[in-house]
Write an enzyme that holds these catalytic residues in place. Structure first.
Site, PDB file in Angstrom:
ATOM      1  N   TYR A   1       5.544  -2.190   0.323  1.00  0.00           N
ATOM      2  CA  TYR A   1       6.173  -3.465   0.663  1.00  0.00           C
ATOM      3  C   TYR A   1       5.159  -4.587   0.606  1.00  0.00           C
ATOM      4  O   TYR A   1       3.952  -4.357   0.520  1.00  0.00           O
ATOM      5  CB  TYR A   1       6.849  -3.387   2.037  1.00  0.00           C
ATOM      6  CG  TYR A   1       5.906  -3.412   3.230  1.00  0.00           C
ATOM      7  CD1 TYR A   1       5.117  -2.324   3.544  1.00  0.00           C
ATOM      8  CD2 TYR A   1       5.820  -4.541   4.050  1.00  0.00           C
ATOM      9  CE1 TYR A   1       4.271  -2.347   4.642  1.00  0.00           C
ATOM     10  CE2 TYR A   1       4.970  -4.573   5.150  1.00  0.00           C
ATOM     11  CZ  TYR A   1       4.199  -3.472   5.433  1.00  0.00           C
ATOM     12  OH  TYR A   1       3.351  -3.496   6.522  1.00  0.00           O
TER      13      TYR A   1
ATOM     14  N   ARG B   1      16.680  15.594  -2.693  1.00  0.00           N
ATOM     15  CA  ARG B   1      15.509  15.723  -1.823  1.00  0.00           C
ATOM     16  C   ARG B   1      14.568  16.842  -2.269  1.00  0.00           C
ATOM     17  O   ARG B   1      14.954  18.009  -2.298  1.00  0.00           O
ATOM     18  CB  ARG B   1      15.953  15.962  -0.373  1.00  0.00           C
ATOM     19  CG  ARG B   1      14.819  15.797   0.621  1.00  0.00           C
ATOM     20  CD  ARG B   1      15.312  15.837   2.057  1.00  0.00           C
ATOM     21  NE  ARG B   1      14.257  15.385   2.966  1.00  0.00           N
ATOM     22  CZ  ARG B   1      13.258  16.157   3.367  1.00  0.00           C
ATOM     23  NH1 ARG B   1      13.185  17.404   2.963  1.00  0.00           N
ATOM     24  NH2 ARG B   1      12.315  15.670   4.168  1.00  0.00           N
TER      25      ARG B   1
ATOM     26  N   HIS C   1      10.026  17.199  -2.213  1.00  0.00           N
ATOM     27  CA  HIS C   1       8.824  16.413  -1.933  1.00  0.00           C
ATOM     28  C   HIS C   1       8.141  15.869  -3.198  1.00  0.00           C
ATOM     29  O   HIS C   1       7.670  14.744  -3.214  1.00  0.00           O
ATOM     30  CB  HIS C   1       7.814  17.258  -1.142  1.00  0.00           C
ATOM     31  CG  HIS C   1       8.214  17.459   0.294  1.00  0.00           C
ATOM     32  ND1 HIS C   1       9.352  18.107   0.678  1.00  0.00           N
ATOM     33  CD2 HIS C   1       7.608  17.095   1.440  1.00  0.00           C
ATOM     34  CE1 HIS C   1       9.446  18.140   1.992  1.00  0.00           C
ATOM     35  NE2 HIS C   1       8.385  17.517   2.486  1.00  0.00           N
TER      36      HIS C   1
ATOM     37  N   LYS D   1      -0.224  -0.693   0.620  1.00  0.00           N
ATOM     38  CA  LYS D   1       0.683  -1.258   1.634  1.00  0.00           C
ATOM     39  C   LYS D   1       1.966  -0.421   1.640  1.00  0.00           C
ATOM     40  O   LYS D   1       3.031  -0.845   1.176  1.00  0.00           O
ATOM     41  CB  LYS D   1       0.939  -2.748   1.358  1.00  0.00           C
ATOM     42  CG  LYS D   1       1.393  -3.480   2.622  1.00  0.00           C
ATOM     43  CD  LYS D   1       1.237  -4.971   2.459  1.00  0.00           C
ATOM     44  CE  LYS D   1       1.909  -5.774   3.547  1.00  0.00           C
ATOM     45  NZ  LYS D   1       1.520  -5.463   4.914  1.00  0.00           N
TER      46      LYS D   1
ATOM     47  N   GLU E   1      -8.687  -2.238  11.853  1.00  0.00           N
ATOM     48  CA  GLU E   1      -7.886  -3.467  11.732  1.00  0.00           C
ATOM     49  C   GLU E   1      -6.792  -3.388  12.779  1.00  0.00           C
ATOM     50  O   GLU E   1      -6.734  -2.452  13.569  1.00  0.00           O
ATOM     51  CB  GLU E   1      -7.310  -3.608  10.313  1.00  0.00           C
ATOM     52  CG  GLU E   1      -6.419  -2.447   9.913  1.00  0.00           C
ATOM     53  CD  GLU E   1      -5.945  -2.501   8.452  1.00  0.00           C
ATOM     54  OE1 GLU E   1      -5.788  -3.598   7.914  1.00  0.00           O
ATOM     55  OE2 GLU E   1      -5.721  -1.417   7.888  1.00  0.00           O
TER      56      GLU E   1
ATOM     57  N   LEU F   1      -6.327  -2.542   4.866  1.00  0.00           N
ATOM     58  CA  LEU F   1      -5.562  -3.337   3.922  1.00  0.00           C
ATOM     59  C   LEU F   1      -6.392  -4.542   3.460  1.00  0.00           C
ATOM     60  O   LEU F   1      -7.062  -5.178   4.276  1.00  0.00           O
ATOM     61  CB  LEU F   1      -4.249  -3.824   4.550  1.00  0.00           C
ATOM     62  CG  LEU F   1      -3.311  -4.423   3.516  1.00  0.00           C
ATOM     63  CD1 LEU F   1      -2.665  -3.334   2.665  1.00  0.00           C
ATOM     64  CD2 LEU F   1      -2.254  -5.275   4.173  1.00  0.00           C
TER      65      LEU F   1
HETATM   66  N1  PDD Z   1       1.038  -7.128   7.620  1.00  0.00           N
HETATM   67  N2  PDD Z   1      -3.568  -5.087   7.938  1.00  0.00           N
HETATM   68  C1  PDD Z   1      -2.350  -4.524   8.044  1.00  0.00           C
HETATM   69  C2  PDD Z   1      -2.260  -3.100   8.488  1.00  0.00           C
HETATM   70  C3  PDD Z   1      -1.186  -5.272   7.747  1.00  0.00           C
HETATM   71  O1  PDD Z   1       0.028  -4.696   7.839  1.00  0.00           O
HETATM   72  C4  PDD Z   1      -1.329  -6.631   7.350  1.00  0.00           C
HETATM   73  C5  PDD Z   1      -0.140  -7.483   7.018  1.00  0.00           C
HETATM   74  C6  PDD Z   1      -2.621  -7.173   7.263  1.00  0.00           C
HETATM   75  C7  PDD Z   1      -2.859  -8.597   6.819  1.00  0.00           C
HETATM   76  O2  PDD Z   1      -2.572  -8.759   5.461  1.00  0.00           O
HETATM   77  P1  PDD Z   1      -2.079 -10.175   4.889  1.00  0.00           P
HETATM   78  O3  PDD Z   1      -3.089 -11.171   5.324  1.00  0.00           O
HETATM   79  O4  PDD Z   1      -2.064  -9.984   3.424  1.00  0.00           O
HETATM   80  O5  PDD Z   1      -0.700 -10.440   5.485  1.00  0.00           O
HETATM   81  C8  PDD Z   1      -3.709  -6.369   7.551  1.00  0.00           C
HETATM   82  C9  PDD Z   1       2.286  -7.810   7.315  1.00  0.00           C
HETATM   83  C10 PDD Z   1       2.278  -9.246   7.716  1.00  0.00           C
HETATM   84  C11 PDD Z   1       3.430  -7.016   7.912  1.00  0.00           C
HETATM   85  O6  PDD Z   1       3.330  -5.803   7.906  1.00  0.00           O
HETATM   86  O7  PDD Z   1       4.420  -7.599   8.360  1.00  0.00           O
END
Ligand code: PDD
Length: 287
Positions: A33, A100, A102, A147, A180, A205
């Site tokens: 996403y 389904r 894996h 992501k 993070e 990320l």
């Molecule tokens: N999240 N680290 C993680 C685990 C994140 O899910 C996000 C962003 C960030 C920051 O990334 P960016 O600056 O590109 O938004 C760091 C989004 C906002 C979410 O999951 O809603």
């Protein structure tokens, strides 16, 4: 006007929007996403968000279901149809629907979903006043650079934070260093006025806001270093803050039971926040 979602080529009332029960996103979290924000009808840092989306997809061998040009067109159309000038757009792409099993199917067609939400970001109390965070072990996998929609450890940590009266959790690796936040990158300001944030080579990320803020910090002649920092360093730091597309630069005013400074957003954080707001509102209208 009913709120619309976009699902595989159709603009559908949000309340009826659905994917198949055998969609692999639902069955296996087999998807990725992106979240981007729109301020005064301009999508902030659209190019790096879509670059990251393409990278996440390619790391998982999922193809982009439309051309990038069409993807951008649909994003803008959905925001316009929903009358969102200030808000966010969520894009989810899964490997698609298949019986389904894996192992990756050889011929599934990726599912594309988009939703939008109105938010008045620049007046959000937490962004302005700062947040309390907790620290908790990082239970995630070794590919946090992707992501992925597989967010269960993030959900567990955020729930733990809420139950402890906090707003966010910073995740801690086995060596006691912060990786993070559950949905943001983590930063501190040291007593010798240096900005510290973990390097993106370290399985976190690659935050788009993080990268933009680094450029802005360099322009402001602030010194920064990309290295891991411990929970103790964070608690004794001059200031701390988080970055993400939806939380911008959010001051952290308390970590676990430790109040930072006088419990109000610090000077460096406020300067960076102002500069980042300015960057966002001066973007040319993209819609
Ligand atoms: N999240 N680290 C993680 C685990 C994140 O899910 C996000 C962003 C960030 C920051 O990334 P960016 O600056 O590109 O938004 C760091 C989004 C906002 C979410 O999951 O809603």
């Amino acid at each position: 006007m009913a709120r619309l979602a976009y699902v595989d080529g159709r603009y559908t009332p949000h309340q009826d929007a659905a994917v198949h029960v055998e969609d692999r996103g639902f069955q296996f979290s087999d998807g990725v996403y992106e979240v981007a924000v729109c301020i005064d009808s301009a999508l902030i840092d659209l190019t790096p968000h879509l670059d990251r989306l393409e990278r996440s997809l390619s790391e998982l061998e999922i193809s982009l279901p439309t051309s990038r040009r069409v993807l951008e067109m649909v994003m803008k159309e959905l925001l316009a149809r929903n009358g969102v000038r200030d808000g966010l757009i969520y894009i989810q792409i899964t490997r698609g629907t298949a019986p389904r099993d894996h192992a990756f199917p050889s011929n599934a067609k990726p599912t594309l979903v988009m939703t939008t939400k109105r938010v008045d970001f620049l007046n959000q109390k937490k962004i302005l006043d700062g947040v309390k965070i907790i620290t908790t072990p990082d239970l995630r996998w070794d590919r946090c650079d992707i992501k992925s929609v597989s967010l269960l450890p993030n959900c567990i940590a955020k729930t733990e934070a809420r139950r402890a009266g906090g707003d966010e959790a910073w995740l801690v690796d086995k060596s006691g260093c912060v990786t993070e936040g559950t949905s943001c990158n983590a930063w501190i300001v040291t007593h010798d006025d240096k900005l510290l944030t973990r390097a993106t080579t370290d399985n976190i990320l690659r935050g788009v806001t993080r990268a933009t803020l680094m450029e802005l910090a360099a322009e402001m002649s602030l010194t920064f270093e990309e290295r891991p920092f411990t929970v103790e360093e964070a608690k004794s730091a001059r200031e701390a803050f988080s970055t993400s597309a939806t939380s911008f630069v959010t001051p952290v005013v308390q970590i676990d039971d430790t109040v930072l400074g006088n419990g109000a957003p610090g000077l460096f954080t406020s300067r960076l926040q102002d500069r980042y707001f300015e960057y966002c509102v001066n973007k040319e209208s993209a819609l």
